[in-house]
Motif scaffolding. Structure first.
Motif, short mmCIF file in Angstrom:
data_model
loop_
_atom_site.label_atom_id
_atom_site.label_comp_id
_atom_site.label_asym_id
_atom_site.label_seq_id
_atom_site.Cartn_x
_atom_site.Cartn_y
_atom_site.Cartn_z
N THR A 170 0.84 -1.20 0.00
CA THR A 170 0.00 0.00 0.00
C THR A 170 0.87 1.25 0.00
N ASN A 171 2.17 1.08 -0.28
CA ASN A 171 3.12 2.19 -0.23
C ASN A 171 3.29 2.93 -1.55
N ASN A 172 2.69 2.43 -2.63
CA ASN A 172 2.85 3.03 -3.96
C ASN A 172 4.32 3.21 -4.34
N GLU A 173 5.16 2.25 -3.91
CA GLU A 173 6.60 2.36 -4.17
C GLU A 173 6.95 2.22 -5.65
N LEU A 174 6.00 1.74 -6.45
CA LEU A 174 6.24 1.61 -7.88
C LEU A 174 5.50 2.70 -8.67
N ALA A 175 5.10 3.76 -8.00
CA ALA A 175 4.35 4.84 -8.67
C ALA A 175 5.13 5.37 -9.88
N ILE A 176 4.39 5.60 -10.94
CA ILE A 176 5.00 6.17 -12.15
C ILE A 176 4.73 7.67 -12.10
N GLU A 177 5.79 8.43 -12.04
CA GLU A 177 5.68 9.89 -11.95
C GLU A 177 5.18 10.48 -13.26
N ALA A 178 4.56 11.65 -13.17
CA ALA A 178 4.06 12.34 -14.37
C ALA A 178 5.18 12.51 -15.38
N GLY A 179 4.90 12.17 -16.64
CA GLY A 179 5.88 12.31 -17.71
C GLY A 179 6.85 11.14 -17.83
N GLN A 180 6.76 10.16 -16.92
CA GLN A 180 7.70 9.04 -16.92
C GLN A 180 7.05 7.78 -17.52
N THR A 181 7.91 6.83 -17.90
CA THR A 181 7.42 5.56 -18.47
C THR A 181 7.99 4.34 -17.75
N SER A 182 8.66 4.57 -16.60
CA SER A 182 9.25 3.46 -15.86
C SER A 182 9.32 3.79 -14.38
N SER A 183 9.58 2.74 -13.60
CA SER A 183 9.67 2.88 -12.15
C SER A 183 10.33 1.62 -11.60
N SER A 184 10.81 1.67 -10.37
CA SER A 184 11.37 0.47 -9.74
C SER A 184 11.32 0.60 -8.23
N ALA A 185 11.40 -0.54 -7.56
CA ALA A 185 11.45 -0.58 -6.10
C ALA A 185 12.34 -1.76 -5.71
N THR A 186 12.99 -1.62 -4.56
CA THR A 186 13.90 -2.65 -4.08
C THR A 186 13.29 -3.37 -2.89
N TYR A 187 13.32 -4.68 -2.96
CA TYR A 187 12.85 -5.57 -1.89
C TYR A 187 14.03 -6.43 -1.49
N SER A 188 13.85 -7.24 -0.46
CA SER A 188 14.91 -8.19 -0.12
C SER A 188 14.31 -9.50 0.38
N VAL A 189 15.16 -10.50 0.38
CA VAL A 189 14.80 -11.83 0.90
C VAL A 189 15.93 -12.24 1.82
N ARG A 190 15.59 -12.94 2.89
CA ARG A 190 16.61 -13.36 3.85
C ARG A 190 16.23 -14.71 4.45
N TYR A 191 17.22 -15.38 5.02
CA TYR A 191 16.97 -16.62 5.73
C TYR A 191 16.25 -16.28 7.05
N TYR A 192 15.31 -17.12 7.43
CA TYR A 192 14.56 -16.93 8.67
C TYR A 192 14.56 -18.26 9.43
N ALA A 193 15.10 -18.25 10.65
CA ALA A 193 15.20 -19.48 11.44
C ALA A 193 13.86 -19.82 12.10
N THR A 194 13.45 -21.07 11.97
CA THR A 194 12.27 -21.56 12.66
C THR A 194 12.67 -22.40 13.86
N GLY A 195 13.95 -22.44 14.12
CA GLY A 195 14.57 -23.20 15.21
C GLY A 195 16.06 -23.20 14.93
N ALA A 196 16.82 -24.06 15.59
CA ALA A 196 18.27 -24.15 15.33
C ALA A 196 18.48 -24.77 13.95
N ALA A 197 19.04 -23.99 13.05
CA ALA A 197 19.22 -24.44 11.67
C ALA A 197 20.23 -25.56 11.56
N GLU A 198 19.93 -26.49 10.64
CA GLU A 198 20.88 -27.54 10.29
C GLU A 198 21.25 -27.37 8.83
#
Length: 184
Positions: free
Chosen positions: A141-169
């Motif tokens: 709901t952040n409109n991070e990919l909003a296309i500004e007036a007069g523009q034809t492109s946009s981008s946003a950066t996300y990330s992915v990470r490891y998440y432990a559900t217990g002691a990792a093996e």
């Protein structure tokens, strides 16, 4: 008399067919495929890291970084980009949509690991550095990919990470998410 027997057989056969179709219809209703989409004045090409079929490679991390529930490590960014959009006359709000495959709803809506490592999931993080709960389809709901007036492109950066559900093996970690954009 013979005609009555034939009529009874026809009625019984029809009844059996109706019952069979009812059971089939009942079974099918539990296997529903839902479709949804949008019709918009704006459409764009969408890529992740400049690729239409991306693979985001996370770094190898030590099991010592993932010793307890909620530990995170190996954050890796990826860019969701729009291009070839119609020139916007005014700002066009565009939001990312993610739908996880094999989501672990008991662990903050993280992606279940389909690799060989145990007690490790994958967690997506939005452009505001907040964890994304994929327990249901997530729409920003952040409109991070909003296309500004007069523009034809946009981008946003996300990330992915490891998440432990217990002691990792040790082992491999893999998961996937479907992505789209919403112009509404």
């Amino acid at each position: 008399m013979e005609r009555q027997n034939v009529n009874k057989k026809i009625v019984v056969a029809c009844g059996a067919l109706v019952a069979a179709f009812s059971m089939t219809a009942s079974a099918v209703s539990n296997n529903t495929i839902s479709f949804q989409g949008e019709v918009s004045t704006q459409t764009c090409a969408v890529t992740v890291n400049s690729d239409s079929a991306p693979v985001v490679l996370l770094p190898t991390v030590s099991t010592s970084a993932l010793t307890a529930l909620g530990n995170v490590a190996g954050a890796t960014t990826f860019e969701l980009a729009l291009s070839g959009c119609s020139t916007a006359e005014t700002v066009t709000n565009v939001n990312a949509v993610f739908s996880g495959n094999l989501v672990d709803t008991a662990n903050l809506g993280t992606l279940s690991n389909t690799g060989t490592a145990t007690n490790v999931n994958l967690q997506l993080v939005d452009s505001a550095n907040q964890p994304i709960d994929l327990s249901s389809t997530w729409t920003s709901t952040n409109n991070e990919l909003a296309i500004e007036a007069g523009q034809t492109s946009s981008s946003a950066t996300y990330s992915v990470r490891y998440y432990a559900t217990g002691a990792a093996e040790a082992g491999t970690v893999a998961g996937s998410v479907e992505y789209a954009v919403s112009y509404l």
